[in-house]
Design a protein around this motif. Structure first.
Motif, PDB file in Angstrom:
ATOM      1  N   SER A  14       0.833  -1.216   0.000  1.00 26.49           N
ATOM      2  CA  SER A  14       0.000   0.000   0.000  1.00 26.49           C
ATOM      3  C   SER A  14       0.858   1.252   0.000  1.00 26.49           C
ATOM      4  O   SER A  14       0.567   2.224  -0.711  1.00 26.49           O
ATOM      5  N   ASN A  15       1.936   1.255   0.791  1.00 26.16           N
ATOM      6  CA  ASN A  15       2.808   2.430   0.819  1.00 26.16           C
ATOM      7  C   ASN A  15       3.480   2.668  -0.523  1.00 26.16           C
ATOM      8  O   ASN A  15       3.561   3.804  -1.009  1.00 26.16           O
ATOM      9  N   ILE A  16       3.982   1.607  -1.132  1.00 26.95           N
ATOM     10  CA  ILE A  16       4.652   1.754  -2.430  1.00 26.95           C
ATOM     11  C   ILE A  16       3.668   2.268  -3.479  1.00 26.95           C
ATOM     12  O   ILE A  16       4.004   3.128  -4.300  1.00 26.95           O
ATOM     13  N   THR A  17       2.442   1.771  -3.441  1.00 23.30           N
ATOM     14  CA  THR A  17       1.417   2.243  -4.380  1.00 23.30           C
ATOM     15  C   THR A  17       1.166   3.734  -4.206  1.00 23.30           C
ATOM     16  O   THR A  17       1.080   4.492  -5.185  1.00 23.30           O
ATOM     17  N   ILE A  18       1.064   4.177  -2.945  1.00 31.35           N
ATOM     18  CA  ILE A  18       0.837   5.593  -2.667  1.00 31.35           C
ATOM     19  C   ILE A  18       2.018   6.427  -3.143  1.00 31.35           C
ATOM     20  O   ILE A  18       1.848   7.467  -3.786  1.00 31.35           O
ATOM     21  N   TRP A  19       3.226   5.971  -2.864  1.00 25.93           N
ATOM     22  CA  TRP A  19       4.418   6.724  -3.281  1.00 25.93           C
ATOM     23  C   TRP A  19       4.470   6.854  -4.800  1.00 25.93           C
ATOM     24  O   TRP A  19       4.815   7.908  -5.331  1.00 25.93           O
ATOM     25  N   MET A  20       4.149   5.771  -5.501  1.00 31.11           N
ATOM     26  CA  MET A  20       4.179   5.819  -6.967  1.00 31.11           C
ATOM     27  C   MET A  20       3.125   6.793  -7.509  1.00 31.11           C
ATOM     28  O   MET A  20       3.390   7.575  -8.435  1.00 31.11           O
ATOM     29  N   LEU A  21       1.926   6.748  -6.933  1.00 30.19           N
ATOM     30  CA  LEU A  21       0.870   7.668  -7.366  1.00 30.19           C
ATOM     31  C   LEU A  21       1.262   9.117  -7.108  1.00 30.19           C
ATOM     32  O   LEU A  21       1.007  10.005  -7.928  1.00 30.19           O
ATOM     33  N   MET A  22       1.885   9.341  -5.961  1.00 33.54           N
ATOM     34  CA  MET A  22       2.310  10.691  -5.618  1.00 33.54           C
ATOM     35  C   MET A  22       3.417  11.188  -6.545  1.00 33.54           C
ATOM     36  O   MET A  22       3.470  12.372  -6.896  1.00 33.54           O
ATOM     37  N   ALA A  23       4.309  10.299  -6.940  1.00 35.23           N
ATOM     38  CA  ALA A  23       5.361  10.682  -7.892  1.00 35.23           C
ATOM     39  C   ALA A  23       4.748  11.021  -9.250  1.00 35.23           C
ATOM     40  O   ALA A  23       5.136  12.009  -9.895  1.00 35.23           O
ATOM     41  N   PHE A  24       3.790  10.214  -9.692  1.00 37.08           N
ATOM     42  CA  PHE A  24       3.081  10.492 -10.948  1.00 37.08           C
ATOM     43  C   PHE A  24       2.384  11.845 -10.867  1.00 37.08           C
ATOM     44  O   PHE A  24       2.473  12.671 -11.786  1.00 37.08           O
ATOM     45  N   GLN A  25       1.712  12.078  -9.748  1.00 38.55           N
ATOM     46  CA  GLN A  25       0.995  13.329  -9.552  1.00 38.55           C
ATOM     47  C   GLN A  25       1.953  14.516  -9.577  1.00 38.55           C
ATOM     48  O   GLN A  25       1.668  15.558 -10.181  1.00 38.55           O
ATOM     49  N   ALA A  26       3.111  14.369  -8.924  1.00 35.23           N
ATOM     50  CA  ALA A  26       4.096  15.452  -8.898  1.00 35.23           C
ATOM     51  C   ALA A  26       4.611  15.757 -10.301  1.00 35.23           C
ATOM     52  O   ALA A  26       4.843  16.921 -10.650  1.00 35.23           O
ATOM     53  N   GLY A  27       4.783  14.715 -11.115  1.00 35.84           N
ATOM     54  CA  GLY A  27       5.206  14.930 -12.495  1.00 35.84           C
ATOM     55  C   GLY A  27       4.193  15.734 -13.273  1.00 35.84           C
ATOM     56  O   GLY A  27       4.554  16.649 -14.034  1.00 35.84           O
ATOM     57  N   VAL A  28       2.908  15.425 -13.082  1.00 29.74           N
ATOM     58  CA  VAL A  28       1.843  16.180 -13.764  1.00 29.74           C
ATOM     59  C   VAL A  28       1.814  17.623 -13.273  1.00 29.74           C
ATOM     60  O   VAL A  28       1.716  18.572 -14.067  1.00 29.74           O
ATOM     61  N   LEU A  29       1.905  17.822 -11.946  1.00 31.09           N
ATOM     62  CA  LEU A  29       1.872  19.172 -11.382  1.00 31.09           C
ATOM     63  C   LEU A  29       3.030  20.021 -11.891  1.00 31.09           C
ATOM     64  O   LEU A  29       2.861  21.195 -12.239  1.00 31.09           O
ATOM     65  N   ASN A  30       4.223  19.418 -11.926  1.00 35.35           N
ATOM     66  CA  ASN A  30       5.390  20.164 -12.397  1.00 35.35           C
ATOM     67  C   ASN A  30       5.249  20.544 -13.860  1.00 35.35           C
ATOM     68  O   ASN A  30       5.570  21.671 -14.254  1.00 35.35           O
TER      69      ASN A  30
END
Length: 256
Positions: A14-30
């Motif tokens: 679950s943690n790894i899934t959240i971290w990956m989603l957050m990294a994807f989200q950060a890429g979109v935001l940037n």
């Protein structure tokens, strides 16, 4: 993390899934911030560089803007510190759901503000439209909360809004793995966790890049509406956290 417990395993599914989603989200935001006003929103080093450039060119007002905007990244990290890190230190349940609710509100405000013209035309340079500073403030604030939350949760192992630290850790980890025969005698435990850490770091970098690619294709077509993608990912995680925090006590009681 979904359950709001103090004992957080670094590499649970679950943690790894959240971290990956957050990294994807950060890429979109940037990518969204860059394409909207030509500035990266989670790159504090970049703001310091822009400040030096603008100051040396005697553009005092723009230099001041480049100094003020990253303060909101700091404020976001402080908000996360109160909601997550401080509560962990006091052995209380961290309020992840509040941190993610604030992030969701900020991203939705960014989308709404873009629709209503708060930030000027999409793609305008800051030199042309000073309204873009408000966009940078909202996005920096969001990234500060995200990075602060994930940093606290992972005990400073993971950062998802920028890749410098993760890339450094990946380089050190790869050297350890390449020299595992020399290290295995005394550092067997370290090498075992290093395999998982290397997979996690590569995954975060790949997901950040994927988010940037998706944003690169999306934002030129839909403009500010592209921020609905990170709003969706944050909303999914927020709903999941609220569900597990409210349901997990009932599930435990039913099993017992």
């Amino acid at each position: 993390m979904l359950y709001g417990n103090e004992s957080i395993s670094h590499y649970t599914r679950s943690n790894i899934t959240i971290w990956m989603l957050m990294a994807f989200q950060a890429g979109v935001l940037n990518m969204g911030g860059f394409m909207a006003c030509h500035r990266f929103v989670s790159h504090v080093t970049g703001f310091a560089t822009f400040f030096g450039h603008e100051f040396s060119q005697k553009n005092r007002s723009q230099a001041l803007g480049m100094l003020i905007v990253p303060l909101f990244f700091l404020f976001g990290a402080m908000v996360s510190g109160y909601l997550v890190d401080l509560r962990l230190k006091l052995h209380k349940k961290p309020k992840y759901y509040i941190a993610y609710a604030v992030m969701l509100i900020l991203i939705l405000l960014t989308t709404l503000g873009g629709w209503l013209g708060w930030f000027g035309p999409f793609g305008a340079f800051l030199e042309e439209s000073r309204k873009g500073y408000l966009l940078l403030i909202l996005l920096c604030f969001t990234c500060g909360i995200q990075n602060g939350t994930i940093t606290s949760v992972s005990r400073s192992v993971v950062r998802t809004t920028h890749l410098t630290g993760i890339t450094t850790d990946l380089g050190i980890g790869l050297v350890r793995l390449l020299n595992k025969q020399n290290l295995s005698k005394e550092h067997g435990e370290l090498l075992e966790s290093e395999h998982k850490a290397t997979f996690m770091r590569v995954g975060i970098i790949a997901m950040f890049v994927l988010g940037s690619v998706v944003g690169g294709f999306l934002f030129p077509v839909v403009g500010f509406s592209g921020f609905l993608i990170p709003a969706f990912t944050t909303g999914i995680l927020l709903v999941s956290m609220i569900y597990f925090q409210t349901r997990s006590p009932h599930l435990k009681s039913e099993r017992s």
